[in-house]
Design a protein around this motif. Sequence first.
Motif, short mmCIF file in Angstrom:
data_model
loop_
_atom_site.label_atom_id
_atom_site.label_comp_id
_atom_site.label_asym_id
_atom_site.label_seq_id
_atom_site.Cartn_x
_atom_site.Cartn_y
_atom_site.Cartn_z
N ARG A 127 0.75 -0.69 0.44
CA ARG A 127 -0.12 0.23 -0.07
C ARG A 127 0.84 1.28 0.06
NH1 ARG A 127 -2.98 -4.39 -0.35
NH2 ARG A 127 -5.63 -3.90 -0.18
N ALA A 128 2.03 1.36 0.02
CA ALA A 128 2.82 2.48 -0.41
C ALA A 128 3.23 2.80 -1.80
CB ALA A 128 4.59 2.09 0.63
N THR A 132 7.73 0.87 -9.07
CA THR A 132 8.18 -0.71 -9.06
C THR A 132 10.06 -0.59 -9.63
OG1 THR A 132 8.29 -0.98 -11.52
CG2 THR A 132 6.24 -1.38 -10.19
N TRP A 133 10.64 -1.97 -9.01
CA TRP A 133 12.46 -1.78 -9.17
C TRP A 133 12.35 -3.62 -9.30
CZ3 TRP A 133 16.45 -3.92 -8.35
CH2 TRP A 133 17.79 -2.84 -8.64
N SER A 134 12.68 -3.52 -10.39
CA SER A 134 13.85 -5.37 -10.08
C SER A 134 15.13 -5.06 -10.32
CB SER A 134 12.79 -6.22 -11.25
OG SER A 134 12.87 -7.37 -10.14
N TYR A 135 15.46 -6.46 -10.83
CA TYR A 135 16.57 -6.97 -11.43
C TYR A 135 17.11 -6.41 -12.81
CZ TYR A 135 14.02 -10.85 -12.42
OH TYR A 135 13.04 -11.87 -12.93
N GLY A 136 16.27 -5.95 -13.85
CA GLY A 136 16.34 -5.58 -14.97
C GLY A 136 16.25 -3.86 -14.94
N ASN A 137 16.23 -3.17 -13.29
CA ASN A 137 16.36 -2.26 -13.75
C ASN A 137 18.46 -1.79 -13.98
OD1 ASN A 137 13.71 -2.23 -12.47
ND2 ASN A 137 13.86 -0.11 -12.64
N GLU A 138 18.44 -0.74 -14.46
CA GLU A 138 19.88 -0.49 -15.10
C GLU A 138 20.81 0.63 -13.82
OE1 GLU A 138 20.43 1.41 -18.67
OE2 GLU A 138 19.84 -0.46 -19.63
N THR A 139 19.75 1.13 -13.08
CA THR A 139 20.38 2.06 -12.34
C THR A 139 19.33 1.38 -10.57
OG1 THR A 139 18.60 4.03 -12.23
CG2 THR A 139 20.72 4.37 -13.41
N TYR A 173 0.37 -1.49 -5.10
CA TYR A 173 1.20 -1.35 -5.71
C TYR A 173 2.59 -2.10 -6.04
CZ TYR A 173 -0.62 3.58 -4.64
OH TYR A 173 -1.60 5.09 -4.36
N TRP A 174 2.58 -2.59 -7.22
CA TRP A 174 3.51 -3.88 -6.51
C TRP A 174 4.81 -3.62 -6.76
CZ3 TRP A 174 0.38 -7.56 -5.31
CH2 TRP A 174 -1.46 -7.35 -6.30
N SER A 175 4.99 -3.40 -5.80
CA SER A 175 7.35 -2.91 -5.60
C SER A 175 8.13 -3.36 -5.31
CB SER A 175 7.38 -1.16 -5.40
OG SER A 175 8.26 -0.83 -5.50
N ASN A 176 8.99 -4.38 -5.83
CA ASN A 176 9.82 -5.23 -4.77
C ASN A 176 10.68 -4.66 -3.72
OD1 ASN A 176 9.52 -7.95 -5.87
ND2 ASN A 176 11.23 -7.23 -7.71
N PRO A 177 10.63 -3.05 -3.41
CA PRO A 177 11.60 -2.14 -2.95
C PRO A 177 10.91 -1.96 -2.40
CG PRO A 177 11.86 -1.31 -5.03
CD PRO A 177 11.23 -1.90 -5.09
N SER A 178 9.39 -1.88 -1.70
CA SER A 178 8.04 -1.98 -0.01
C SER A 178 9.03 -3.83 0.43
CB SER A 178 6.78 -2.68 -1.15
OG SER A 178 6.34 -1.12 -1.33
N TYR A 179 9.22 -3.77 -0.07
CA TYR A 179 9.80 -5.59 0.90
C TYR A 179 11.04 -5.64 1.06
CZ TYR A 179 5.43 -8.45 1.26
OH TYR A 179 4.21 -8.90 1.99
N VAL A 180 11.98 -4.59 0.52
CA VAL A 180 13.44 -4.48 0.40
C VAL A 180 13.16 -3.68 1.84
CG1 VAL A 180 15.45 -3.28 -0.24
CG2 VAL A 180 13.97 -4.20 -1.15
#
Length: 357
Positions: A127-128, A132-139, A173-180
């Motif tokens: 809910r934050a 989105t960000w995953s291993y495919g992002n360049e930065t 908001y389906w975002s991996n950094p939420s779980y980071v």
Amino acid sequence: MKKLCFALVLSLLFNISHGQKNISFIDSIRIKHHIPELAYAVVSADSILEIQALGYQRIDSKYKAKISDKFRLGSITKTITSYIAAVLVKDGKIKWDTKFFDLYPALKNESNSATYNFTLQDFITFRANINTWSYGNETPTQEEIKGNNQQQRYEFISWFLKQKPVTEKQPIYWSNPSYVAAGLMLEKASGKNYETLVKELGKNLNIDFDFGQPNFKNQNEPWGHDEDLKPEKPASNYKLNWLSSAGNINVSLPDYCKFIQMQLQGLEGKSKLITKEEFNYMHFGLPEFSFGWNSEIKESNQLLYSFHNGNPGTFLTKVYICKSINKAFILFANVQSEEADKGLILILENLQNKYGG
């Protein structure tokens, strides 16, 4: 007595034959949909009803599948992270409404002000409103993020929370950094790094959790394959280390079955740590996605499922729990492709039909 023994033998032979036909059918789907190795299981709260590993650890090789083989879970890691969070909340180490910057005040001034009020629950339930960000992002690049795994996660989230959040209102908001971010909060609250928290949970449940590609430590474990069926060579992916609490755990199918059986037991009210009401809220308390778990009602039979899928680039994983029939269905594959996913869906439907789901 002879008639009874004869009937028992016939029943046993029928069940063996039926099981062999089911394995043969599932293996035919594996082959048709180009899945090098497939592992699947059906469990109840206290029994393993069916479990198999089929195929090969690596395409065009002689290394046959073993039931003890380990698979990368991808996003199914979030089911484990959310449970660890629930245990720490239950232990009074942290609260669901604890804000990220209550634990990391040094990062607040340089972060985007729109992120100031995000809580552990916001991150765990998606809910934050962050990107989105995953291993495919360049930065960011590897050169920008320094230190050990824990320090790298801290540096990564420090960079990420400076970015502009999503401004368009969304339910989830389906975002991996939420779980980071959630993982970092659990580290601060417990005084232990995420890997230690996972290992301690594994020790309590007699599960051998590990991290990264299974073939990195042991090349006789399954190799992941991309959509072109190219095997992924052993390597330590630094971006996946940043995403450990979001999607970097590997584990064998029998061991993950133990974790899911614990979830079923909790939903039945048989957990000594977390109440039945709390387990049900974790799985179904919020629309569409709760605390690590998606939920939906299956149209064909109106049964309620909690579930999660993982797709970390070269593996596919699925777990579907139906508490009303006390069954869970788990599927692991060492390839990620649309074709393989179609095959897993067919196998899932076959198993659900067989076991009343």
